[in-house]
Design a protein around this motif. Sequence first.
Motif, PDB file in Angstrom:
ATOM      1  N   MET A  21       0.849  -1.182   0.000  1.00 16.86           N
ATOM      2  CA  MET A  21       0.000   0.000   0.000  1.00 16.86           C
ATOM      3  C   MET A  21       0.883   1.229   0.000  1.00 16.86           C
ATOM      4  O   MET A  21       1.994   1.236   0.523  1.00 16.86           O
ATOM      5  CB  MET A  21      -0.900   0.013   1.241  1.00 16.86           C
ATOM      6  CG  MET A  21      -1.867  -1.160   1.314  1.00 16.86           C
ATOM      7  SD  MET A  21      -3.078  -1.093  -0.027  1.00 16.86           S
ATOM      8  CE  MET A  21      -4.024   0.351   0.474  1.00 16.86           C
ATOM      9  N   GLY A  22       0.404   2.332  -0.576  1.00 16.66           N
ATOM     10  CA  GLY A  22       1.216   3.531  -0.602  1.00 16.66           C
ATOM     11  C   GLY A  22       0.406   4.758  -0.934  1.00 16.66           C
ATOM     12  O   GLY A  22      -0.819   4.704  -1.129  1.00 16.66           O
ATOM     13  N   ARG A  23       1.120   5.844  -0.992  1.00 14.41           N
ATOM     14  CA  ARG A  23       0.521   7.133  -1.332  1.00 14.41           C
ATOM     15  C   ARG A  23       1.288   7.742  -2.497  1.00 14.41           C
ATOM     16  O   ARG A  23       2.404   7.325  -2.808  1.00 14.41           O
ATOM     17  CB  ARG A  23       0.590   8.081  -0.136  1.00 14.41           C
ATOM     18  CG  ARG A  23      -0.307   7.700   1.018  1.00 14.41           C
ATOM     19  CD  ARG A  23      -0.086   8.615   2.214  1.00 14.41           C
ATOM     20  NE  ARG A  23       1.175   8.333   2.899  1.00 14.41           N
ATOM     21  CZ  ARG A  23       1.656   9.075   3.888  1.00 14.41           C
ATOM     22  NH1 ARG A  23       1.000  10.165   4.281  1.00 14.41           N
ATOM     23  NH2 ARG A  23       2.792   8.750   4.483  1.00 14.41           N
ATOM     24  N   ALA A  24       0.690   8.745  -3.126  1.00 16.17           N
ATOM     25  CA  ALA A  24       1.352   9.421  -4.239  1.00 16.17           C
ATOM     26  C   ALA A  24       1.134  10.927  -4.115  1.00 16.17           C
ATOM     27  O   ALA A  24       0.057  11.381  -3.696  1.00 16.17           O
ATOM     28  CB  ALA A  24       0.810   8.912  -5.568  1.00 16.17           C
ATOM     29  N   PHE A  25       2.168  11.675  -4.444  1.00 15.82           N
ATOM     30  CA  PHE A  25       2.124  13.137  -4.399  1.00 15.82           C
ATOM     31  C   PHE A  25       2.657  13.696  -5.710  1.00 15.82           C
ATOM     32  O   PHE A  25       3.470  13.052  -6.386  1.00 15.82           O
ATOM     33  CB  PHE A  25       2.979  13.663  -3.247  1.00 15.82           C
ATOM     34  CG  PHE A  25       2.531  13.222  -1.887  1.00 15.82           C
ATOM     35  CD1 PHE A  25       1.695  14.026  -1.126  1.00 15.82           C
ATOM     36  CD2 PHE A  25       2.944  12.007  -1.360  1.00 15.82           C
ATOM     37  CE1 PHE A  25       1.269  13.625   0.129  1.00 15.82           C
ATOM     38  CE2 PHE A  25       2.529  11.587  -0.102  1.00 15.82           C
ATOM     39  CZ  PHE A  25       1.684  12.406   0.645  1.00 15.82           C
ATOM     40  N   ALA A  26       2.204  14.885  -6.034  1.00 21.10           N
ATOM     41  CA  ALA A  26       2.743  15.542  -7.226  1.00 21.10           C
ATOM     42  C   ALA A  26       4.209  15.911  -7.000  1.00 21.10           C
ATOM     43  O   ALA A  26       5.062  15.742  -7.884  1.00 21.10           O
ATOM     44  CB  ALA A  26       1.934  16.787  -7.563  1.00 21.10           C
ATOM     45  N   TYR A  27       4.519  16.392  -5.783  1.00 18.59           N
ATOM     46  CA  TYR A  27       5.880  16.811  -5.457  1.00 18.59           C
ATOM     47  C   TYR A  27       6.291  16.188  -4.123  1.00 18.59           C
ATOM     48  O   TYR A  27       5.533  16.223  -3.147  1.00 18.59           O
ATOM     49  CB  TYR A  27       5.964  18.333  -5.330  1.00 18.59           C
ATOM     50  CG  TYR A  27       5.421  19.090  -6.522  1.00 18.59           C
ATOM     51  CD1 TYR A  27       6.209  19.305  -7.650  1.00 18.59           C
ATOM     52  CD2 TYR A  27       4.115  19.568  -6.519  1.00 18.59           C
ATOM     53  CE1 TYR A  27       5.709  19.984  -8.744  1.00 18.59           C
ATOM     54  CE2 TYR A  27       3.605  20.254  -7.613  1.00 18.59           C
ATOM     55  CZ  TYR A  27       4.415  20.462  -8.729  1.00 18.59           C
ATOM     56  OH  TYR A  27       3.912  21.129  -9.806  1.00 18.59           O
ATOM     57  N   VAL A  28       7.492  15.648  -4.089  1.00 16.15           N
ATOM     58  CA  VAL A  28       8.042  15.090  -2.856  1.00 16.15           C
ATOM     59  C   VAL A  28       9.411  15.697  -2.614  1.00 16.15           C
ATOM     60  O   VAL A  28      10.258  15.728  -3.525  1.00 16.15           O
ATOM     61  CB  VAL A  28       8.162  13.554  -2.915  1.00 16.15           C
ATOM     62  CG1 VAL A  28       8.945  13.031  -1.705  1.00 16.15           C
ATOM     63  CG2 VAL A  28       6.787  12.910  -2.960  1.00 16.15           C
ATOM     64  N   ILE A  29       9.629  16.203  -1.388  1.00 16.57           N
ATOM     65  CA  ILE A  29      10.946  16.666  -0.968  1.00 16.57           C
ATOM     66  C   ILE A  29      11.514  15.582  -0.061  1.00 16.57           C
ATOM     67  O   ILE A  29      10.931  15.275   0.992  1.00 16.57           O
ATOM     68  CB  ILE A  29      10.869  18.008  -0.217  1.00 16.57           C
ATOM     69  CG1 ILE A  29      10.274  19.091  -1.115  1.00 16.57           C
ATOM     70  CG2 ILE A  29      12.258  18.433   0.262  1.00 16.57           C
ATOM     71  CD1 ILE A  29      10.007  20.418  -0.394  1.00 16.57           C
ATOM     72  N   LEU A  30      12.612  15.000  -0.460  1.00 20.88           N
ATOM     73  CA  LEU A  30      13.231  13.927   0.315  1.00 20.88           C
ATOM     74  C   LEU A  30      14.351  14.509   1.167  1.00 20.88           C
ATOM     75  O   LEU A  30      15.388  14.904   0.656  1.00 20.88           O
ATOM     76  CB  LEU A  30      13.774  12.847  -0.618  1.00 20.88           C
ATOM     77  CG  LEU A  30      14.533  11.693   0.039  1.00 20.88           C
ATOM     78  CD1 LEU A  30      13.666  10.999   1.094  1.00 20.88           C
ATOM     79  CD2 LEU A  30      15.007  10.706  -1.015  1.00 20.88           C
ATOM     80  N   GLY A  31      14.122  14.577   2.473  1.00 19.59           N
ATOM     81  CA  GLY A  31      15.081  15.179   3.391  1.00 19.59           C
ATOM     82  C   GLY A  31      14.402  16.284   4.175  1.00 19.59           C
ATOM     83  O   GLY A  31      13.543  16.998   3.646  1.00 19.59           O
ATOM     84  N   GLY A  32      14.782  16.425   5.452  1.00 20.11           N
ATOM     85  CA  GLY A  32      14.105  17.399   6.309  1.00 20.11           C
ATOM     86  C   GLY A  32      15.026  18.446   6.884  1.00 20.11           C
ATOM     87  O   GLY A  32      14.802  18.923   8.000  1.00 20.11           O
ATOM     88  N   GLY A  33      16.062  18.824   6.150  1.00 20.78           N
ATOM     89  CA  GLY A  33      16.992  19.832   6.628  1.00 20.78           C
ATOM     90  C   GLY A  33      16.621  21.240   6.209  1.00 20.78           C
ATOM     91  O   GLY A  33      15.469  21.531   5.873  1.00 20.78           O
ATOM     92  N   VAL A  34      17.616  22.117   6.195  1.00 18.37           N
ATOM     93  CA  VAL A  34      17.406  23.525   5.861  1.00 18.37           C
ATOM     94  C   VAL A  34      16.773  23.677   4.482  1.00 18.37           C
ATOM     95  O   VAL A  34      15.804  24.423   4.294  1.00 18.37           O
ATOM     96  CB  VAL A  34      18.741  24.295   5.914  1.00 18.37           C
ATOM     97  CG1 VAL A  34      18.571  25.716   5.383  1.00 18.37           C
ATOM     98  CG2 VAL A  34      19.280  24.324   7.344  1.00 18.37           C
ATOM     99  N   ALA A  35      17.320  22.982   3.492  1.00 18.86           N
ATOM    100  CA  ALA A  35      16.826  23.129   2.123  1.00 18.86           C
ATOM    101  C   ALA A  35      15.343  22.782   2.009  1.00 18.86           C
ATOM    102  O   ALA A  35      14.596  23.434   1.281  1.00 18.86           O
ATOM    103  CB  ALA A  35      17.645  22.258   1.175  1.00 18.86           C
TER     104      ALA A  35
END
Length: 491
Positions: free
Chosen positions: A1-15
Motif C-alpha cells: 500500500m502507498g501514497r502518491a504526491f505531485a511533489y516530494v521533498i526527500l530530506g528534512g533539513g534547511v533546504a
Amino acid sequence: MGRAFAYVILGGGVAAGYAALEFARRRAGASPGELCIISDEAVAPYERPALSKAYLLPQGAARLPAFHTCAGANDEVLTEQWYKDHGIELVLATRVISADVRRKTLLTDSGETIGYKTLIVATGARASELEEFGVRGSDAANVCYLRSLEDADRMVGVMRSCHGGNAVVIGGGYIGMECAAALVANEVKVTMVFPGKHCVGRLFTPKIAEFYEKYYAAKGVVFVKGTAVKSLEVSDGKVAAAILRDGRRLPADMVVVGIGARANTGLFDGQLAVERGGIKVNGRMQTSDSAVYAVGDVAAFPVALLGGAVRRFEHVDCARRTARRAIEAILEPSGGAAEEGKAFGYLPYFYSRVFALSWQFYGDNAGEAVHFGDFSPPGAGGKAKFGACWVSGGRVAGAFIEGGSREENEAMASAVRSRAAIADVAAELGSRGLGFADEESRRKGVRRGGLASGDRPTYARHATVGVAAAVSIAAFAYWYGWMAPYVVKQC
C-alpha cells in the motif's frame, strides 16, 4: 500500500524548509496530496547551524521552535502547524531505504511506497566517522558527532557530565573550531588534534589561521597539529584517552569528532549522474533525470562566478538558495532548455561566529592572497578587524573579513561578485583593504545596507508576521549570530 504526491521533498533539513516556503508563496499554498516532505528526523525542518552555536550555550541556549526554518533568514518560522495550514504533509521519523527513479517511487523503512511526479532530493550530508579512517570507538558513550538535533542533545548531555574535564576534538575544520568554542564556554578543557599545519586548512591562509589559533590558545585551547588519532582507549563503554600516531596519550572525558562530511547520494547510485561527491545538476538544479532535482549539500552545480565550474557546497546559504532556485525552475519552467546550460548565479558564502569573533567569506580562495588590517590580538573590549582578498588574473576572486560591519561585508561581497579589477595588488589591497572594496561598491552603484540599485528580492515578504513569531525570530537572530550576506538578485 502507498501514497502518491505531485511533489516530494526527500530530506528534512534547511533546504527542505526553504523549498516549502518558496512553494507556498508561489502557489499560495498546496492542495491536499500535492506536496510532502519525508524526513528521518522527528521534527519539522530547522536551521542546522544553530546546533554548533546557540544550541550548545551553557545559558540561554536556543531551543525549538525558535530556530525552525526560516528563522535564520529573518523570515517566517515554519512550525508543524504552518505546514498543516499550508496543505503540506510532513512525513517525519521516516527513513527512505530505496528509490526507483524509473518508476518514480520511494520505499520507506515502514514498508510504505510513496510515489511522485517530481522529486526534490535534499538528503544533505552525513558526518564522516572514525571507522572510515581505521579508528574504532564511535559507539562509546562519550564520543560525539554533530549533524542532527539528536546529536546536539547527546553532546549537551555529555558536556554537562564532564564539567571541568578534558575534551579531545578530532579535526581542525569548521565544526571542530565551533565545537571547541562551545566546550570552552561550558568550562571543559579542550585539546584539538588534526593532521594539517594549521586550522581550517581548506579556507584559512597560514596568517589568518595563526590569529585564530592564538585567540583560542588564550582561551585555554591546546592545538596538536601534524598528527592524528591512531586509536581510542575505551574502558567500561567510555573513551578514557586518545592515542596519537606519534605515541602521545591524551586523557579524555569526552571526544568530539569533526572530520568532514559526505553527501548522502547512496539512494541514487547508478540512477543519477554524480560529480564532486554529489548529485550532478544543471543551473536549474535538475539532475540527469528530468523529474528529479537536487539541492543543498547533496547537489553539485555549475557556478557562474567560477566560469561554470561544478562545485558542491556544504553551507546553509547554499541550501537556502538552491532550494529556492529549484522551486522556481519547477513551478515556472518558462526558461526550459534555454536555461539548462546556464550556470547558477550563486555567490559562494561561508561564515562563522565564535567567542567575540565573527568572520565572513565570499567567492573562491584561488590565486594570490593579499592580507589587510590589524592581525594583533584585540585588547580588552577591543574588536579584531582584518581580512584577505584572493586575486586571480588581476581580479578579486574571493574575500575574507573578520569583524566587518554589515556595510563592510556588503562592500567585500560586491567586489567579489563584480570580480573587481586590481591594477596594483599591493597598493589597492595590501594598503587600502576595505577602502578599496568600499570604493568599488560605490562605483558599482551599491546602496549601503541594501541591494544594488535596480535589484529586487526574489519574492516579496509577507507584510505581517505574528508578534510571537517576530519575538522568536529576534531572539534566535541574537543566539544564532546571523548576518545576511550581501546578495543581489541571483535567480
